[in-house]
Design a protein around this motif. Sequence first.
Motif, short mmCIF file in Angstrom:
data_model
loop_
_atom_site.label_atom_id
_atom_site.label_comp_id
_atom_site.label_asym_id
_atom_site.label_seq_id
_atom_site.Cartn_x
_atom_site.Cartn_y
_atom_site.Cartn_z
N THR A 228 0.01 5.49 17.27
CA THR A 228 0.54 4.27 15.84
C THR A 228 -2.12 3.86 16.00
O THR A 228 -2.31 4.09 17.11
CB THR A 228 0.28 2.90 16.60
N THR B 210 -3.80 -4.32 12.71
CA THR B 210 -2.94 -5.31 12.78
C THR B 210 -1.80 -4.86 14.32
O THR B 210 -1.43 -6.32 14.66
CB THR B 210 -1.96 -5.11 11.49
N SER B 211 -1.72 -4.20 14.61
CA SER B 211 -0.53 -3.31 15.06
C SER B 211 -1.22 -3.60 16.87
O SER B 211 -0.66 -3.88 17.57
CB SER B 211 0.31 -2.42 14.94
N ALA C 250 -2.68 -7.40 17.56
CA ALA C 250 -1.74 -8.42 17.16
C ALA C 250 -1.00 -9.33 18.11
O ALA C 250 -0.95 -10.80 17.82
CB ALA C 250 -0.42 -8.04 17.16
#
Length: 209
Positions: A77, A81-82, A85
């Motif tokens: 990933t 944003t992730s 987060a």
Amino acid sequence: MTRRLSALLVLILVWTGTAGQAHATGYRYWSFWDRTGNTWTYATQGPSLARPSDGDVQGFRFAVSEDSADATRPRGTADFTSICAKTPPADGKKRVALVIDFGTPADAPEGETPPRPRTACAVISPDASSAEALAGVAKPLRYDTNALLCAIAGYPKTGCGEQVTKENGTARAGKKDGGGPSVGLLAGAAVVAVLGTAAVWQTRRRRHD
């Protein structure tokens, strides 16, 4: 004789080419990447010089590569944003998402096992470098005397940008002094020897004729 000589030469040259392609030489090191959208781009500056902005995504990948064009990209990933987060913005700080890929067992130094890839959200001062961001989330780091990044989170334990040879998908450390003659060089010498012997034989035959 000429036809036999030509056929022999072709066979030796084919064998030489095959031998040369049986292994590829590269270097085992940590490469540094910038992420734009869905694309990784090899960084144009080292992590100690790069100054990421708030919201940037950067990656590190350990692998055996011949050069920057051949370098293996980070996996996993890679979305700011992730990754960030659970890290809220902070006054006077910037957040940088990092992807740290320790590579595969095939690229690992002998006797070492790469940790699983990880991500981290570094919170650093506005003028901090990528190296400072990395140091904040993946200690211990190890550098050589030329400031080359050798290890992240203690991996690997030893070595730094050493030359290696890939054979059948497995990386093997090479000698820095170049070791002995290569298979291609020996094959080339064999070609010269065969041609020289054939030339002498033909000359003697013509004299007797």
